[in-house]
Each structure stands twice: as C-alpha cells, then as structure tokens.
Design a protein around this motif. Sequence first.
Motif, PDB file in Angstrom:
ATOM      1  N   ARG A  19       0.827  -1.202   0.000  1.00 24.26           N
ATOM      2  CA  ARG A  19       0.000   0.000   0.000  1.00 24.26           C
ATOM      3  C   ARG A  19       0.865   1.258   0.000  1.00 24.26           C
ATOM      4  O   ARG A  19       0.588   2.222  -0.718  1.00 24.26           O
ATOM      5  CB  ARG A  19      -0.919   0.004   1.206  1.00 24.26           C
ATOM      6  CG  ARG A  19      -1.839   1.210   1.242  1.00 24.26           C
ATOM      7  CD  ARG A  19      -2.724   1.196   2.438  1.00 24.26           C
ATOM      8  NE  ARG A  19      -3.694   0.130   2.299  1.00 24.26           N
ATOM      9  CZ  ARG A  19      -4.570  -0.207   3.214  1.00 24.26           C
ATOM     10  NH1 ARG A  19      -4.597   0.432   4.364  1.00 24.26           N
ATOM     11  NH2 ARG A  19      -5.421  -1.182   3.016  1.00 24.26           N
ATOM     12  N   ARG A  39       3.968   1.417  -1.081  1.00 27.48           N
ATOM     13  CA  ARG A  39       4.633   1.470  -2.393  1.00 27.48           C
ATOM     14  C   ARG A  39       3.716   2.065  -3.449  1.00 27.48           C
ATOM     15  O   ARG A  39       4.135   2.892  -4.260  1.00 27.48           O
ATOM     16  CB  ARG A  39       5.062   0.075  -2.831  1.00 27.48           C
ATOM     17  CG  ARG A  39       6.303  -0.392  -2.175  1.00 27.48           C
ATOM     18  CD  ARG A  39       6.773  -1.706  -2.781  1.00 27.48           C
ATOM     19  NE  ARG A  39       7.535  -2.419  -1.770  1.00 27.48           N
ATOM     20  CZ  ARG A  39       7.465  -3.707  -1.553  1.00 27.48           C
ATOM     21  NH1 ARG A  39       6.687  -4.463  -2.288  1.00 27.48           N
ATOM     22  NH2 ARG A  39       8.181  -4.248  -0.610  1.00 27.48           N
ATOM     23  N   ALA A  40       2.452   1.627  -3.450  1.00 28.27           N
ATOM     24  CA  ALA A  40       1.486   2.150  -4.422  1.00 28.27           C
ATOM     25  C   ALA A  40       1.285   3.647  -4.230  1.00 28.27           C
ATOM     26  O   ALA A  40       1.218   4.409  -5.197  1.00 28.27           O
ATOM     27  CB  ALA A  40       0.161   1.406  -4.294  1.00 28.27           C
ATOM     28  N   LEU A  41       1.192   4.085  -2.994  1.00 33.05           N
ATOM     29  CA  LEU A  41       1.036   5.508  -2.719  1.00 33.05           C
ATOM     30  C   LEU A  41       2.255   6.292  -3.174  1.00 33.05           C
ATOM     31  O   LEU A  41       2.120   7.373  -3.759  1.00 33.05           O
ATOM     32  CB  LEU A  41       0.793   5.725  -1.227  1.00 33.05           C
ATOM     33  CG  LEU A  41       0.525   7.152  -0.796  1.00 33.05           C
ATOM     34  CD1 LEU A  41      -0.728   7.697  -1.471  1.00 33.05           C
ATOM     35  CD2 LEU A  41       0.391   7.223   0.703  1.00 33.05           C
ATOM     36  N   VAL A  69       4.351   5.415  -5.585  1.00 33.85           N
ATOM     37  CA  VAL A  69       4.350   5.410  -7.048  1.00 33.85           C
ATOM     38  C   VAL A  69       3.353   6.440  -7.578  1.00 33.85           C
ATOM     39  O   VAL A  69       3.664   7.201  -8.509  1.00 33.85           O
ATOM     40  CB  VAL A  69       4.042   3.995  -7.588  1.00 33.85           C
ATOM     41  CG1 VAL A  69       3.718   4.032  -9.066  1.00 33.85           C
ATOM     42  CG2 VAL A  69       5.218   3.077  -7.316  1.00 33.85           C
ATOM     43  N   LEU A  70       2.151   6.510  -7.000  1.00 31.15           N
ATOM     44  CA  LEU A  70       1.157   7.494  -7.429  1.00 31.15           C
ATOM     45  C   LEU A  70       1.648   8.917  -7.206  1.00 31.15           C
ATOM     46  O   LEU A  70       1.465   9.795  -8.057  1.00 31.15           O
ATOM     47  CB  LEU A  70      -0.167   7.268  -6.706  1.00 31.15           C
ATOM     48  CG  LEU A  70      -0.986   6.092  -7.172  1.00 31.15           C
ATOM     49  CD1 LEU A  70      -2.202   5.897  -6.278  1.00 31.15           C
ATOM     50  CD2 LEU A  70      -1.410   6.281  -8.615  1.00 31.15           C
ATOM     51  N   LEU A  71       2.285   9.149  -6.073  1.00 34.18           N
ATOM     52  CA  LEU A  71       2.831  10.469  -5.783  1.00 34.18           C
ATOM     53  C   LEU A  71       3.928  10.845  -6.780  1.00 34.18           C
ATOM     54  O   LEU A  71       3.953  11.976  -7.287  1.00 34.18           O
ATOM     55  CB  LEU A  71       3.374  10.507  -4.362  1.00 34.18           C
ATOM     56  CG  LEU A  71       3.940  11.833  -3.902  1.00 34.18           C
ATOM     57  CD1 LEU A  71       2.841  12.881  -3.812  1.00 34.18           C
ATOM     58  CD2 LEU A  71       4.635  11.668  -2.568  1.00 34.18           C
ATOM     59  N   LEU A  79       4.307   9.636  -9.834  1.00 35.56           N
ATOM     60  CA  LEU A  79       3.672   9.855 -11.139  1.00 35.56           C
ATOM     61  C   LEU A  79       3.018  11.229 -11.218  1.00 35.56           C
ATOM     62  O   LEU A  79       3.132  11.924 -12.237  1.00 35.56           O
ATOM     63  CB  LEU A  79       2.641   8.765 -11.421  1.00 35.56           C
ATOM     64  CG  LEU A  79       3.191   7.404 -11.817  1.00 35.56           C
ATOM     65  CD1 LEU A  79       2.059   6.385 -11.904  1.00 35.56           C
ATOM     66  CD2 LEU A  79       3.927   7.499 -13.142  1.00 35.56           C
ATOM     67  N   ALA A  80       2.319  11.633 -10.163  1.00 31.88           N
ATOM     68  CA  ALA A  80       1.668  12.945 -10.148  1.00 31.88           C
ATOM     69  C   ALA A  80       2.700  14.067 -10.234  1.00 31.88           C
ATOM     70  O   ALA A  80       2.531  15.031 -10.984  1.00 31.88           O
ATOM     71  CB  ALA A  80       0.815  13.096  -8.895  1.00 31.88           C
ATOM     72  N   TRP A 132       4.113  14.108 -13.816  1.00 32.01           N
ATOM     73  CA  TRP A 132       3.191  14.737 -14.763  1.00 32.01           C
ATOM     74  C   TRP A 132       3.169  16.248 -14.572  1.00 32.01           C
ATOM     75  O   TRP A 132       3.165  17.000 -15.546  1.00 32.01           O
ATOM     76  CB  TRP A 132       1.765  14.192 -14.595  1.00 32.01           C
ATOM     77  CG  TRP A 132       0.820  14.924 -15.481  1.00 32.01           C
ATOM     78  CD1 TRP A 132       0.567  14.670 -16.797  1.00 32.01           C
ATOM     79  CD2 TRP A 132       0.050  16.071 -15.154  1.00 32.01           C
ATOM     80  NE1 TRP A 132      -0.323  15.582 -17.288  1.00 32.01           N
ATOM     81  CE2 TRP A 132      -0.653  16.458 -16.299  1.00 32.01           C
ATOM     82  CE3 TRP A 132      -0.115  16.814 -13.996  1.00 32.01           C
ATOM     83  CZ2 TRP A 132      -1.512  17.551 -16.326  1.00 32.01           C
ATOM     84  CZ3 TRP A 132      -0.957  17.899 -14.020  1.00 32.01           C
ATOM     85  CH2 TRP A 132      -1.648  18.260 -15.165  1.00 32.01           C
TER      86      TRP A 132
END
Length: 106
Positions: free
Chosen positions: A10, A12-14, A16-18, A20-21, A24
């Motif tokens: 969980r 790690r996913a957070l 990765v999302l951070l 990526l954001a 971008w």
Amino acid sequence: MILRGRFTPRRRALLVLLLLALGWLGWAWYAGIAITRGVEKEQMDWNGDGQVSRDEFFQAFYAVKVADTQEGNRHCRSFAWRRTGEEFRRDCRTVFKADDAAAAKP
C-alpha cells in the motif's frame, strides 16, 4: 520515525502514485500546458460556443498549451493545440504601469 516496519504494498502504491503525479506536473509545466499557466475555467472555452464543457476542461490538462509574450505594454497569451501546434486563440491586452502614468503627468 514515521515509517516503522515493512514498506508495505500500500505504501509502495502511494509512493508510485505520488511520483507519477509529480512527474506529470513537471512535464505539464515544461510543456506549457494550460492548467499550469493560470488559465481560469471561464477562459477554457476552446471551441468558442460560450460554454465550458467537461471535455474542454479536461483538455486543459493535456491538450492545450499556452505561450505568453510581451512587447512593451502589450501582453499576449496564445492558445494552441499541443499535438499540432495550431494556434486557435490569442488574447492580448495593454498594461499601463503606475510609474508610466506618473511620469506622463506634468
């Protein structure tokens, strides 16, 4: 320490999302995407019909780039499609500085 124990999936996913954001956001700033240039929602009427649709709003996040130019007191903002580079709108205004107005008075 804030992070105790294992680095869970969980977390790690957070992370990765951070990342990526943030990636971008950096790309959007570099590419001159409209949402990073301070374009108001009322200015996002790309097709000129007088209303801002949901599609036009989302296009400000990926499809429209903005270029600001200044020639003396004239400030222009050009809106173009990012993919083709075709300019579809240019907004220009004249800005008078307070120093210029005070110097012009006798």
